[in-house]
Write an enzyme that holds these catalytic residues in place. Sequence first.
Site, PDB file in Angstrom:
ATOM      1  N   MET A  30      10.793 -32.652  17.734  1.00  0.00           N
ATOM      2  CA  MET A  30      11.632 -33.234  18.637  1.00  0.00           C
ATOM      3  C   MET A  30      12.950 -32.237  18.487  1.00  0.00           C
ATOM      4  SD  MET A  30      11.762 -37.100  19.204  1.00  0.00           S
ATOM      5  CE  MET A  30      12.755 -37.758  17.642  1.00  0.00           C
ATOM      6  N   LEU A  33      15.584 -28.311  14.439  1.00  0.00           N
ATOM      7  CA  LEU A  33      14.642 -27.893  13.229  1.00  0.00           C
ATOM      8  C   LEU A  33      15.699 -27.728  11.945  1.00  0.00           C
ATOM      9  CD1 LEU A  33      12.402 -25.579  14.984  1.00  0.00           C
ATOM     10  CD2 LEU A  33      12.294 -28.168  14.874  1.00  0.00           C
ATOM     11  N   HIS A  37      10.915 -29.144   9.059  1.00  0.00           N
ATOM     12  CA  HIS A  37      10.040 -28.825  10.116  1.00  0.00           C
ATOM     13  C   HIS A  37       9.281 -27.234   9.695  1.00  0.00           C
ATOM     14  CE1 HIS A  37      12.989 -31.314  12.130  1.00  0.00           C
ATOM     15  NE2 HIS A  37      12.124 -31.777  12.797  1.00  0.00           N
ATOM     16  N   GLN A  61       9.537 -42.961  23.138  1.00  0.00           N
ATOM     17  CA  GLN A  61       9.576 -43.622  21.975  1.00  0.00           C
ATOM     18  C   GLN A  61      10.877 -44.031  21.498  1.00  0.00           C
ATOM     19  OE1 GLN A  61       8.107 -39.893  20.298  1.00  0.00           O
ATOM     20  NE2 GLN A  61       9.352 -40.103  18.645  1.00  0.00           N
ATOM     21  N   GLY A 149       4.912 -34.653   8.970  1.00  0.00           N
ATOM     22  CA  GLY A 149       5.521 -34.937   7.601  1.00  0.00           C
ATOM     23  C   GLY A 149       5.138 -36.355   7.039  1.00  0.00           C
ATOM     24  N   GLN A 155       4.348 -43.384  10.771  1.00  0.00           N
ATOM     25  CA  GLN A 155       4.088 -42.486  12.028  1.00  0.00           C
ATOM     26  C   GLN A 155       2.651 -41.817  11.787  1.00  0.00           C
ATOM     27  OE1 GLN A 155       6.953 -39.893  14.359  1.00  0.00           O
ATOM     28  NE2 GLN A 155       5.932 -38.410  13.195  1.00  0.00           N
ATOM     29  N   VAL A 178      10.460 -32.701   2.556  1.00  0.00           N
ATOM     30  CA  VAL A 178      11.343 -31.877   2.028  1.00  0.00           C
ATOM     31  C   VAL A 178      12.964 -32.270   1.961  1.00  0.00           C
ATOM     32  CG1 VAL A 178      12.613 -29.442   2.339  1.00  0.00           C
ATOM     33  CG2 VAL A 178      10.390 -29.810   3.199  1.00  0.00           C
ATOM     34  N   ARG A 189      18.978 -36.570  11.707  1.00  0.00           N
ATOM     35  CA  ARG A 189      19.804 -37.910  11.925  1.00  0.00           C
ATOM     36  C   ARG A 189      20.939 -37.731  10.842  1.00  0.00           C
ATOM     37  NH1 ARG A 189      15.078 -40.757  14.245  1.00  0.00           N
ATOM     38  NH2 ARG A 189      15.756 -41.209  16.561  1.00  0.00           N
TER      39      ARG A 189
HETATM   40  P1  AMP Z   1      10.983 -34.907  14.324  1.00  0.00           P
HETATM   41  O1  AMP Z   1      11.475 -33.464  14.578  1.00  0.00           O
HETATM   42  O2  AMP Z   1      12.004 -35.623  13.378  1.00  0.00           O
HETATM   43  O3  AMP Z   1      10.250 -35.747  15.184  1.00  0.00           O
HETATM   44  O4  AMP Z   1      10.032 -34.648  13.185  1.00  0.00           O
HETATM   45  C1  AMP Z   1       8.869 -33.779  13.421  1.00  0.00           C
HETATM   46  C2  AMP Z   1       7.901 -33.823  12.293  1.00  0.00           C
HETATM   47  O5  AMP Z   1       8.709 -33.056  11.153  1.00  0.00           O
HETATM   48  C3  AMP Z   1       7.266 -35.047  11.916  1.00  0.00           C
HETATM   49  O6  AMP Z   1       5.943 -34.555  11.572  1.00  0.00           O
HETATM   50  C4  AMP Z   1       8.210 -35.226  10.628  1.00  0.00           C
HETATM   51  O7  AMP Z   1       7.560 -36.114   9.770  1.00  0.00           O
HETATM   52  C5  AMP Z   1       8.467 -33.997  10.201  1.00  0.00           C
HETATM   53  N1  AMP Z   1       9.609 -33.858   9.221  1.00  0.00           N
HETATM   54  C6  AMP Z   1      10.864 -34.524   9.502  1.00  0.00           C
HETATM   55  N2  AMP Z   1      11.679 -34.414   8.426  1.00  0.00           N
HETATM   56  C7  AMP Z   1      10.788 -33.883   7.311  1.00  0.00           C
HETATM   57  C8  AMP Z   1      11.120 -33.628   5.990  1.00  0.00           C
HETATM   58  N3  AMP Z   1      12.475 -33.681   5.605  1.00  0.00           N
HETATM   59  N4  AMP Z   1      10.101 -32.980   5.485  1.00  0.00           N
HETATM   60  C9  AMP Z   1       9.131 -32.927   5.959  1.00  0.00           C
HETATM   61  N5  AMP Z   1       8.612 -33.156   7.058  1.00  0.00           N
HETATM   62  C10 AMP Z   1       9.394 -33.720   7.819  1.00  0.00           C
END
Ligand code: AMP
Length: 282
Positions: A30, A33, A37, A61, A149, A155, A178, A189
């Site tokens: 989303m 980054l 990500h 969502q 992630g 999810q 991470v 967030r």
């Molecule tokens: P989002 O942009 O928050 O929807 O996340 C996009 C992807 O990045 C999803 O697969 C998340 O699980 C992954 N993600 C978000 N934060 C982290 C993190 N701290 N470590 C690893 N993957 C992450």
Amino acid sequence: MNKVTTIQALRAATSAARAQDKRIALVPTMGNLHAGHLALVQRAQQQADFVITSIFVNPLQFGATEDLARYPRTLAADQAQLSAAGCDLLFYPDVTEMYPQGMSGHTHIQVPRVSETLCGNSRPGHFSGMATIVCKLLNMAQPDLAIFGEKDFQQLTVIRKFVQELNLPVHIIAAPTVRAADGLALSSRNQYLTAKERAIAPALYQSLGNIGSAIIAGARNYLALAQEAQAQLSTLGFRPEYLVVCNTEQLQPAQPEDRTLVIAAAAFLGNTRLIDNVQLTL
Ligand code: AMP
């Protein structure tokens, strides 16, 4: 790195890559980054020859009271980071491209049971909206593999289930969470947190880790461990939504005989909802 905004241009790019026998990976995001990500992009590069990152803040969502309008949108910085990381293609559609007939009446993917627990209790419709957009993105890009992630463990579980049960021809790959140096899981967030809240925030991961250590040391009263941790988090200023020791397949409260566990939590700090989890194999 090329940027495309239409499904037609995305398909043209993936057709060209496939014609060169390239293995294609998709990293759905989303935007806004961070290093979490970028670790997914890196993982994708290790396993594929052509890496697509999508950025789409999916209204389907988000609940009515959630942060859709204020969700951070930082395209220029995201694009720079993806270019520097060597991503091959950015797919950046708008809402009209993704939902040309609008969202009301749109087909939804419902993933029973694993969507209904943990975050599913407080975010009705969230996992259905997420599964629907991920399924659309998979159909649009038709990647060989897609990376998600472990930070969003539920999810990942929901995605694995519908991909398997709907026979989608894609490998789902999980990448580890991470974290900041103090243990807080990176999240778009986190920037909502005040300085005071940010200082308290790592306690969430610490409390999951403490439960993990207690279980490894032999503790099996999962309910008592979780209740104690929730009470401690409340004392620190969190408003825990749930903190549960679950089995990894069904995301149901773990039984003493379960061997693969995930300790999962969601808690508010002020207006910010944090989630985290720790996996454990006994
Ligand atoms: P989002 O942009 O928050 O929807 O996340 C996009 C992807 O990045 C999803 O697969 C998340 O699980 C992954 N993600 C978000 N934060 C982290 C993190 N701290 N470590 C690893 N993957 C992450």
